[in-house]
Design a protein around this motif. Structure first.
Motif, PDB file in Angstrom:
ATOM      1  N   LEU A 139       0.732  -1.296  -0.094  1.00  0.00           N
ATOM      2  CA  LEU A 139       0.175  -0.436  -0.109  1.00  0.00           C
ATOM      3  C   LEU A 139       0.742   0.721  -0.130  1.00  0.00           C
ATOM      4  CD1 LEU A 139      -2.897  -0.810   2.640  1.00  0.00           C
ATOM      5  CD2 LEU A 139      -2.729  -0.670  -0.159  1.00  0.00           C
ATOM      6  N   VAL A 140       2.191   0.924   1.018  1.00  0.00           N
ATOM      7  CA  VAL A 140       3.222   2.298   0.966  1.00  0.00           C
ATOM      8  C   VAL A 140       3.782   2.736  -0.344  1.00  0.00           C
ATOM      9  CG1 VAL A 140       5.360   3.205   1.716  1.00  0.00           C
ATOM     10  CG2 VAL A 140       3.107   2.004   3.379  1.00  0.00           C
ATOM     11  N   VAL A 141       3.455   1.705  -1.026  1.00  0.00           N
ATOM     12  CA  VAL A 141       4.595   1.823  -2.313  1.00  0.00           C
ATOM     13  C   VAL A 141       4.151   2.212  -3.804  1.00  0.00           C
ATOM     14  CG1 VAL A 141       5.282   0.597  -4.760  1.00  0.00           C
ATOM     15  CG2 VAL A 141       6.006  -0.591  -2.100  1.00  0.00           C
ATOM     16  N   ILE A 142       2.454   1.810  -3.436  1.00  0.00           N
ATOM     17  CA  ILE A 142       1.393   2.027  -4.589  1.00  0.00           C
ATOM     18  C   ILE A 142       1.419   3.657  -4.297  1.00  0.00           C
ATOM     19  CG2 ILE A 142      -1.103   1.748  -5.477  1.00  0.00           C
ATOM     20  CD1 ILE A 142      -0.649  -1.503  -5.118  1.00  0.00           C
ATOM     21  N   PHE A 143       0.833   4.370  -3.592  1.00  0.00           N
ATOM     22  CA  PHE A 143       0.434   5.206  -2.736  1.00  0.00           C
ATOM     23  C   PHE A 143       1.513   6.287  -4.353  1.00  0.00           C
ATOM     24  CE2 PHE A 143       0.773   9.100   0.188  1.00  0.00           C
ATOM     25  CZ  PHE A 143      -0.047   9.690  -0.019  1.00  0.00           C
ATOM     26  N   LEU A 144       3.284   6.036  -3.159  1.00  0.00           N
ATOM     27  CA  LEU A 144       4.126   6.846  -3.176  1.00  0.00           C
ATOM     28  C   LEU A 144       3.985   6.765  -4.617  1.00  0.00           C
ATOM     29  CD1 LEU A 144       6.984   5.777  -1.001  1.00  0.00           C
ATOM     30  CD2 LEU A 144       5.648   7.272  -0.620  1.00  0.00           C
TER      31      LEU A 144
END
Length: 719
Positions: free
Chosen positions: A545-550
């Motif tokens: 989720l963090v990777v996708i958000f960034l």
């Protein structure tokens, strides 16, 4: 004229380079099974207690053993003649030829020790013969087959010749038998899956393009992308840099075909759109490529980074899928952005025959409010945005409410197969006449001075039979570096929840004997894999989720839009898993799910599903620069609706190909991804996301300058 020929010459050179790549990479796709690893070591968590025990036990023997168990069942009491037939069968085992391996190899070449006499059951109605094979050597690929598969086949053939005429119904089971049946289930996985996936995609593309030529160009693009991926995966797996299992090999084919087709659909759609405004195919392709490259690269980067998050897994099979899948997506990306444009330029407008796009200046905004499907959807979203997203969100949350009913606490090995296999039937017969854990003992590593204490604890434990120190009952225990092996048989099947409970109790009770006493064996391995899967779920999902958000924040130059898209995809995933729980429990009556199933479903649904939001929102942002946010949403939805829905149908269909394999895990993944992708494309991306963006308005681009601008066409939503 000269520039036109230069363009075609350049395109031809690109195509020739790709044919050269395919000539080398194509054959490697078929050889990936040669570098697969499906042994326990490739699945077990490196730091698990059972892994430590497996490594310690290997020091007590020259080779790690993986036993076949041959169960012989009589209609009544076993007769002396049947015992003699069993003895004759046991004596023949080492000399059984493994013809499929080439040369003059026999089963004896792979045995860790010669089979002992068959063991009679307590009720006198069955016999049990253990055939231990070398775990490492028997699972290698030799002459495009597996020694384990050949051994199982020869054992079953010999049993039919010797034992069944004597009146003994015979079943080849045990850990080696189950593994051999897995080998059979995955046999030809790459060819079968690829053929099914390509066939389904071809039919869909025929409907989408209404052209007999263009679908072939897209499919060749996907095949060449897979060949390029194999050029990297094969040597890396051969050298042990990455792990490749039968499961990840099958998923690799599906990923590449699905992703390459998605990227092709977006590029071709944009190219066709530009052909309505540009007379030159080169100018149309240049504009289409520039307009498509950002969302396609962002989409691929999201999936690649999401898959690489699997490297955080404690399980070798899961962490191995990360780089394998990432390489596959990279192959799909490069082939879609190089080979496909070259082919489109070589064929010109004629590749769309008979629906050839003409220079008629049909524009994107002309679709809104028309009788076309996506024009009507855009009008619905623009007319009642708040009502649309509220009702859609309520329906998704209602489906998500069933997530707690999903049974993902593991299944037994016998429940993994969806068809009838001999090893599963054999396990049932084994449990009728012998302790169900026969052939898969609990193994305890302990200091020699504590061996008797360990035996005493095992003797007093409910569900444990016949504990003894050493590698065989009655034999003096072998001591290695002051340690011994203590073994015992479980009364419950080794892969059952009851056996898991026994191992948990044993570990707790043996901790009182000493922290240097370790519990392993097949049951402990299964237990540690389940625990590692649960840990992976807690660690990997937040990382993805963090990777996708960034990635979305960089792509859209916004913080609000990425948060909205990630939240929408999480809700979509939850709704999918809720529906999956209902379908698995109430319609298919599945016994449960592997703990890794939700993780795999999340990776594929969220990492791949976010693609469609990327395709939509990059076009919305592009249109916003000229028309304002709200008008841009409607234009973006109307223009991308058809191509994104087609891409979703293609991806859902390719993952559905996994259902041709009779393996519970893959059938469940096929349903979860296929249903989830369709839900995402038809509901989340078509209604929820555009309605929310329309309702929020320019603030969705905060903190970029677009959030502070209001175009004259941006009017407040009506409800």
């Amino acid at each position: 004229m000269r520039s036109r020929w230069m363009v075609r010459l350049g395109a031809l050179l690109v195509v020739l380079v790709w044919f050269a790549i395919a000539s080398v990479g194509g054959p490697l796709v078929g050889r990936l099974s040669e570098v697969q690893k499906n042994d326990n070591a490739s699945f077990l968590p490196a730091q698990a207690e059972s892994t430590d025990v497996m490594n310690e036990v290997a020091r007590f023997t020259e080779n790690e053993s993986l036993p076949f168990i041959v169960v012989m069942e009589a209609e009544s009491a076993v007769t002396p003649a049947q015992q003699q037939a069993a003895a004759q069968f046991a004596s023949r085992v080492p000399d059984l030829p493994l013809a499929g391996l080439g040369g003059a190899q026999t089963l004896g070449d792979y045995l860790t020790e010669a089979p002992q006499a068959a063991i009679p059951s307590a009720d006198g109605k069955a016999l049990l013969l253990v055939v231990p094979v070398d775990a490492a050597r028997s699972t290698e690929t030799v002459e495009e087959t597996s020694p384990l598969f050949e051994a199982a086949d020869e054992l079953r053939t010999a049993a039919g010749e010797v034992l069944e005429p004597a009146g003994l119904a015979t079943y080849v089971t045990g850990p080696a038998g189950v593994t051999a049946d897995f080998v059979t289930a995955f046999g030809g996985i790459d060819g079968i899956l690829l053929a099914v996936a390509l066939g389904v995609v071809f039919l869909i593309l025929l409907v989408v393009y209404r052209s007999p030529i263009l679908p072939f160009a897209v499919l060749v693009t996907a095949i060449f992308g897979l060949g390029a991926a194999a050029l990297a995966v094969f040597p890396l797996a051969r050298e042990g840099v990455i792990g490749l299992s039968g499961q990840s090999q099958g998923i690799l084919s599906i990923l590449v075909v699905g992703a390459a087709t998605d990227y092709a659909l977006l590029l071709v759609s944009r190219y066709k759109e530009e052909l309505h405004d540009q007379e030159s195919t080169w100018q149309a392709m240049k504009r289409a490529w520039r307009g498509s490259v950002e969302p396609i690269v962002a989409s691929a980067a999201t999936v690649i980074l999401g898959l690489l998050c699997l490297l955080l897994s404690d399980l070798g099979s899961t962490s191995g899928l990360g780089p394998v899948g990432a390489i596959g997506i990279a192959g799909a990306l490069v082939s879609s952005l190089t080979f496909l444009p070259a082919v489109l330029l070589l064929f010109g407008r004629g590749i769309f025959w008979p629906s050839v796009p003409r220079l008629d200046h049909v524009h994107a905004e002309d679709k809104i409010g028309t009788r076309g499907l996506w024009g009507r959807v855009a009008s619905l979203v623009g007319g009642h945005p708040r009502r649309t997203w509220v009702l859609t969100l309520a329906a998704l949350l209602a489906a998500a409410a069933f997530v707690p009913t999903l049974k993902a606490d593991g299944v037994t090995q016998s429940e993994i197969f969806l068809n009838e296999v001999e090893s599963v039937t054999g396990q049932e017969v084994l449990a009728r006449h012998f302790p169900a854990g026969s052939g898969s003992p609990v193994q305890v590593i302990a200091p020699e001075s504590k061996a008797q204490q360990v035996v005493d604890v095992l003797s007093g434990e409910e569900g444990v039979n016949n504990p003894y120190a050493g590698l065989a009952p009655g034999a003096p225990p072998k001591v290695v570096d002051g340690k011994v092996v203590v073994q015992a048989t479980l009364t419950a099947p080794a892969d059952s929840p009851e056996a898991d409970d026994v191992v948990r109790r044993l570990r707790a009770d043996l901790d009182t004997v000493g922290e240097d006493v370790l519990v392993g064996g097949m049951t402990a391995m299964n237990l540690d894999v389940r625990d590692a899967s649960n840990r992976d779920l807690r660690v990997i999902i937040p990382a993805i989720l963090v990777v996708i958000f960034l990635v979305l924040a960089v792509l859209l130059r916004s913080l609000v839009a990425p948060a909205l898209l990630v939240a929408a995809n999480v809700v979509s995933f939850a709704a999918t898993m809720g529906v999956a729980a209902l379908v698995f429990n109430e319609i298919f009556d599945f016994p449960g799910s592997d703990p890794s199933t939700p993780l795999y479903g999340f990776v594929f649904l969220v990492a791949l599903g976010i693609d469609y939001s990327i395709f939509l929102m990059t076009r919305v942002r592009e249109e916003t620069l000229a028309r304002g946010t709200r008008r841009g949403v409607l234009v973006g939805l109307a223009v991308t609706g058809g191509v994104i829905t087609s891409a979703g149908v293609v991806l859902a269909s390719t993952f559905s190909a996994l259902a041709v394999l009779p393996i519970l895990f893959l059938v469940q993944i096929a349903f979860i991804v296929a249903f989830g992708v369709l839900l995402d494309t038809l509901v989340v991306r078509s209604l929820l996301v555009p309605a929310l963006v329309y309702d929020i308005g320019p603030r969705v681009w905060w903190p970029s300058r677009l959030s502070r601008e209001t175009a004259t066409t941006d009017h407040p939503p009506r409800g």
